[in-house]
Design an enzyme around this catalytic site. Structure first.
Site, PDB file in Angstrom:
ATOM      1  N   GLY A   1       0.822  -1.198   0.000  1.00  0.00           N
ATOM      2  CA  GLY A   1       0.000   0.000   0.000  1.00  0.00           C
ATOM      3  C   GLY A   1       0.856   1.248   0.000  1.00  0.00           C
ATOM      4  O   GLY A   1       1.991   1.237  -0.477  1.00  0.00           O
ATOM      5  N   CYS A   2       0.314   2.336   0.517  1.00  0.00           N
ATOM      6  CA  CYS A   2       1.045   3.607   0.572  1.00  0.00           C
ATOM      7  C   CYS A   2       2.394   3.400   1.245  1.00  0.00           C
ATOM      8  O   CYS A   2       2.477   2.854   2.350  1.00  0.00           O
ATOM      9  CB  CYS A   2       0.225   4.641   1.335  1.00  0.00           C
ATOM     10  SG  CYS A   2       1.090   6.216   1.577  1.00  0.00           S
TER      11      CYS A   2
END
Length: 212
Positions: A50-51
């Protein structure tokens, strides 16, 4: 219009550029070099969960990690910008490059943190962050790393299956080109302690003291 949760093809990917991005080389937290190659006895691995802001912080806090940086990998566009990656037209995912000492932090333990601290079943998203750039990934630098990653995936899938959870979508591939992200993304949550962190696990954990 491109569906950002569908992988772009090499033919349709953005052309990128030949010049690599210039970044500040000093790690904001521990002063290590961001661009140095692993030294003798050290290893590197690329991790996507993810981020990359929250993911990088997770890893720089682990004992045995020498250095971390964030960047883009797994796609087609050479030397992409953040905006290009977010467009979904590069094929890259956001990754953390982790350089670690396997004598102090075995890869199995590093991967324990990886599996437990994000949801590896969500395909081309992570929580509310949607797009191919948020897909879960492990990019390995040796056959030994690949085998360890695959074994840890199987072990975590067994735990998920026992709780009727979905199948893991994490891609495990040999590492390709790694492109550093812009300086402002490096160690972002150390520079911006109240910044966004999208990490969120499944709640399924390995038993304490278990071996993967």
């Amino acid at each position: 219009m491109l569906d950002k949760q569908t992988m772009v093809t090499a033919h349709n990917a953005l052309p990128g550029r030949t010049t690599a991005m210039s970044i500040d080389d000093t790690h904001f937290v521990n002063g290590s070099s961001l661009t140095a190659a692993p030294q003798s006895g050290q290893q590197q691995i690329l991790i996507g969960m993810g981020c990359f802001w929250g993911a990088e912080r997770l890893f720089w806090q682990l004992d045995g990690v020498i250095s971390t940086s964030v960047g883009y990998s797994g796609g087609f566009t050479p030397n992409p910008t953040y905006e290009e990656v977010c467009s979904g037209k590069t094929g890259h995912t956001e990754v953390v490059r982790v350089i670690f000492d396997p004598e102090r932090l075995p890869l199995t333990e590093l991967l324990r943190a990886f599996w437990e601290r994000h949801d590896p079943t969500q395909g081309m998203r992570q929580g509310n962050d949607r797009g191919t750039q948020y897909r879960s990934a492990i990019y390995t630098f040796s056959e030994d790393q690949r085998e360890i990653a695959e074994a840890s995936k199987a072990a975590y899938q067994a735990l998920l299956t026992a709780q009727h959870r979905p199948s893991i979508t994490t891609e495990i591939l040999p590492a390709g080109a790694y492109y550093f992200a812009e300086t402002y993304h490096q160690q972002y949550l150390a520079k911006n302690p109240n910044g966004y962190c999208g990490l969120g696990g499944t709640g399924v954990c390995f038993p304490p003291h278990s071996t993967l």
